[in-house]
Design an enzyme around this catalytic site. Structure first.
Site, PDB file in Angstrom:
ATOM      1  N   SER A  56       2.161 -10.957  15.083  1.00  0.00           N
ATOM      2  CA  SER A  56       2.951  -9.731  15.048  1.00  0.00           C
ATOM      3  C   SER A  56       3.348  -9.342  16.473  1.00  0.00           C
ATOM      4  O   SER A  56       4.068 -10.092  17.130  1.00  0.00           O
ATOM      5  CB  SER A  56       2.167  -8.621  14.341  1.00  0.00           C
ATOM      6  OG  SER A  56       3.002  -7.533  14.047  1.00  0.00           O
ATOM      7  N   ASP A  70       8.043 -11.616   4.444  1.00  0.00           N
ATOM      8  CA  ASP A  70       7.517 -10.628   5.385  1.00  0.00           C
ATOM      9  C   ASP A  70       8.404  -9.380   5.389  1.00  0.00           C
ATOM     10  O   ASP A  70       9.565  -9.448   5.775  1.00  0.00           O
ATOM     11  CB  ASP A  70       7.465 -11.250   6.786  1.00  0.00           C
ATOM     12  CG  ASP A  70       6.734 -10.399   7.799  1.00  0.00           C
ATOM     13  OD1 ASP A  70       6.615  -9.180   7.568  1.00  0.00           O
ATOM     14  OD2 ASP A  70       6.283 -10.951   8.819  1.00  0.00           O
ATOM     15  N   HIS A  84       3.539 -10.262   5.745  1.00  0.00           N
ATOM     16  CA  HIS A  84       3.363 -10.275   7.201  1.00  0.00           C
ATOM     17  C   HIS A  84       2.076 -10.977   7.621  1.00  0.00           C
ATOM     18  O   HIS A  84       2.024 -11.586   8.685  1.00  0.00           O
ATOM     19  CB  HIS A  84       3.389  -8.846   7.739  1.00  0.00           C
ATOM     20  CG  HIS A  84       3.418  -8.768   9.232  1.00  0.00           C
ATOM     21  ND1 HIS A  84       4.325  -9.481   9.998  1.00  0.00           N
ATOM     22  CD2 HIS A  84       2.651  -8.085  10.120  1.00  0.00           C
ATOM     23  CE1 HIS A  84       4.119  -9.223  11.278  1.00  0.00           C
ATOM     24  NE2 HIS A  84       3.108  -8.396  11.378  1.00  0.00           N
TER      25      HIS A  84
END
Length: 732
Positions: free
Chosen positions: A603, A678, A710
């Site tokens: 991320s 995602d 995600h």
């Protein structure tokens, strides 16, 4: 590659960086080695090596309840010993109406206690929801549920539940089996993909976790209404059907139109709904809804689109009309209210507000005219959890970083201010639950050497130890874990690190190192928890002869506003400077092979990994970037514009962090990993980076998880980390 002036400055500072004295957990080099199935969440044996815990532990009035085997255990908190009442799944089955038996009686179902009724619990069964009165030992109501039912929210007395189905909001009252949801009231009827009711809004930023808010007595329900019609949808493709299906994700990207949110209030007695008259502009953030104890006023923390101003406004619950602005908070960087008003016990006009206005998150006492009575807590530390009040409402309880940024302790302070008192002085991480009446706490404690300890304390009267978990790693080889501080690139800010040493470490040998990075807001990776917060994959790589290093750079959580806000409008620059100071520290260790340094993150950490590989390709040989933000223009408004401002206002900052423009700088081996569905960092990011690399004639590797969002969760997480492990062992 030509160095920027900024890079030259921080490299000269890092050259002077030395580590301050560190501590270490001694290795246990004898014993068996772990597998990923044992170390990773989702692994077949993970919970055999996870510190023992108390299932479902929570308060019910001044009693605490939990599940043990097939029993629900009901204990009185007296500060000395457990006064235990047990109720088994078999006992419960005997009370259930015909046709509502559990399919198995070997375990008690999961449950939650309700805010009001001291003996009321809601049981989550395979057939639906069961209301159960623990004190009277009887089933009080039933709700049928199905997979289309979402966002369940129980009224304070537990006799009603709000829920969302097909974008509309309903309220059901419990009844006989088969009647629960069929007797529901439709609060809204025009819900659609572009018009959503009763769901969390604003991308779940600003502490927003749900979309419905019961009034204290349960007579009204406030709810979010989100119009997404002005947001251009991003396709999320499900490849599992014979003909792939595309579903729209209404994802407002930085600099583009945002969704419009309003707040409705449904009155159960009249069936009438009113909407708050929040006025113009429509593009703002309505956050942290809270009711007055008398149910007459709904308070909203309203944040402007620029996110540099927060108004705490009061609205009439009967009419929706604006009443007053209590106060306004501004910040030259950004404001981020995360907590609603908390009223003092028995008071309708005094409340606690959390704010970072002095640079640290603290507690402030206000009245409902907007008058600041006093700042209650003060100091260069953060209140991380406001727990509540003592029975008289004269003392406040909270968790904070006062002892250390690496620790959390539970404190009390007089509401008039003064010195704090540490009620959990043992060094480490205390996660606490205060009883509803404020007389007792459940303390779940961990430290580098304590896997888990659960204590029930009757404040001022004594404690009872409910659990002392055994070391789950006994019989297995464990690497040495070192912790300490290095100096940030500014030459004056200490940064905390953890370093997992290679198993069977020999100081005469050279070892490769992997830097695990996040670096962004709302994350702290180095804490005084079990194993010094070292993750299972770190241990796995240590078994394979790698060291794993993590440092919490400036920009990360729980060190105050200035520590975090230094990244404002220039994401990736300060964090990278600090990470490179960490690399300089590693290079100063005689055992580190400076030609074999890798980096991995997910991320924001995926953004940092890619950025480090492109900027410092002469340092990092291998990188693995998961779910990476590549172009912040394509990230959502709420998070992106808070830290970057809008692209129209900060084109230079967005341009400097746009990794698409630097695809040609890739030198080492970089693998990008992305979940195909995602909804947080949309797939577009890494796909466009691949396209940029094709045009630049650079050659990253790529791996897609078609069924994941995600994060790759569940059993597939073992596969993910085996993939990452193989990449590093093949190339580093």
């Amino acid at each position: 590659m030509k160095k920027t002036i900024f890079q030259q400055l921080f490299l000269s500072v890092c050259a002077l960086t030395v580590a301050l004295p560190c501590s270490a957990q001694s290795p246990e080099t004898s014993g068996k080695e772990f597998t990923l199935e044992q170390l990773m969440p989702g692994g077949k044996e993970f919970y055999n090596f996870y510190p023992e815990y108390v299932v479902g532990l929570q308060w019910m009035g001044d009693n605490y309840v939990f599940i043990e085997g097939d029993d629900l255990v009901f204990n009185k908190a007296n500060g000395k010993s457990a006064q235990t009442t047990r109720f088994s799944a078999a006992d419960l089955n005997a009370l259930m109406p015909e046709g509502c038996k559990f399919q198995t009686t070997d375990a008690f179902p999961s449950f939650r206690t309700l805010d009001a009724g001291r003996g009321q619990v809601v049981l989550f069964t395979q057939r639906g929801l069961v209301g159960f009165d623990m004190l009277a030992r009887k089933v009080t109501y039933l709700f049928d549920t199905n997979e289309e039912t979402a966002s369940l929210d129980f009224s304070p007395v537990g006799d009603r539940v709000a829920y969302v189905r097909n974008h509309n909001l309903y309220i059901a009252r419990g009844g006989k089996l088969g009647e629960g949801m069929s007797r529901a009231i439709a609060v809204t009827i025009d819900g659609a993909e572009t018009l959503v009711y009763g769901q969390a809004v604003h991308q779940r930023e600003f502490g927003i976790e749900k979309g419905t808010f019961w009034s204290p007595k349960g007579s009204c329900l406030a709810f979010y209404r989100m119009d997404q019609s002005m947001v251009k949808p991003t396709p999320i493709v499900d490849y599992h059907p014979l003909e792939a299906e595309s579903k729209p994700l209404y994802y407002p990207m930085a600099g583009t139109p945002s969704h419009h949110v309003t707040v409705g209030i449904y009155h159960l007695a009249t069936g009438k709904t009113v909407y708050l008259q929040t006025g113009e502009p429509k593009e703002k953030f309505l956050t942290n809804l809270s009711w007055s104890p008398d149910e007459n006023i709904l308070y909203v923390a309203e944040v402007n689109r620029a996110q540099n101003e927060c108004k705490v406004n009061a609205y009439d619950a009967e009419t929706g009309r604006f009443v007053r602005t209590l106060f306004v908070e501004t910040d030259k960087h950004y404001v981020e209210p995360l907590h609603p008003l908390t009223f003092l016990p028995g008071s309708n006009n005094q409340f606690i507000w959390q704010s970072r206005r002095d640079g640290w998150n603290h507690l402030y006492l206000y009245d409902t005219t907007g008058r600041l009575i006093r700042q209650v807590t003060k100091g260069e530390w953060e209140v991380t959890n406001f727990a509540g009040f003592d029975p008289k409402g004269t003392r406040l309880y909270f968790e904070s970083t006062e002892a250390s940024p690496l620790e959390r302790h539970f404190y009390c302070i007089d509401i008039k201010g003064g010195k704090t008192k540490d009620l959990t002085p043992e060094s480490g991480m205390h996660r606490t639950q205060l009883s509803p009446d404020g007389s007792a706490i459940i303390d779940i404690f961990q430290s580098p050497t304590v896997p888990r300890k659960v204590t029930v304390t009757n404040i001022g009267k004594g404690s009872y130890t409910l659990l002392e978990a055994k070391n789950p790693d006994t019989g297995y080889a464990m690497p040495e874990i070192r912790t300490g501080t290095i100096m940030a690139a500014d030459g004056q800010t200490p940064l905390y690190y953890k370093l997992t040493m290679p198993l069977h470490f020999d100081p005469a040998k050279k070892y490769p190192v992997i830097v695990y990075v996040y670096g962004g807001p709302h994350a702290q990776l180095v804490t005084k928890t079990w194993r010094s917060s070292v993750g299972g994959w770190d241990i796995y790589m240590a078994q394979k002869g790698y060291a794993v290093f993590t440092v919490d750079s400036r920009g990360s959580a729980n060190r105050g506003a200035a520590f975090e806000q230094v990244i404002h409008r220039r994401l990736g620059q300060t964090e990278m400077a600090d990470q490179m100071c960490g690399v300089d520290f590693l290079k100063s260790q005689s055992w580190v092979d400076a030609d074999r340094i890798g980096v991995h993150g997910w991320s924001y950490g995926g953004f940092m990994t890619t950025n480090l590989m492109l900027t410092h390709g002469d340092v990092f040989k291998v990188g693995v970037a998961g779910g990476p933000v590549i172009d912040w223009n394509r990230y959502e408004i709420m998070y992106g514009e808070r830290y970057f401002d809008a692209p129209q206002e900060n084109p230079e900052g967005y341009d400097a962090a746009n990794l698409l423009k630097r695809a040609g700088d890739l030198k080492g081996r970089l693998m990008l990993i992305h979940g195909a569905i995602d909804p947080v960092v949309v797939w577009q990011h890494s796909l466009l980076f691949l396209d940029a690399c094709v045009k630049a004639r650079t050659y990253p590797d790529y791996y897609v998880y078609p069924s994941h969002e995600h994060n790759v969760m569940g059993p597939d997480r073992v596969h993910l980390y085996e993939t990452i492990t193989r990449y590093f062992t093949d190339h580093l």
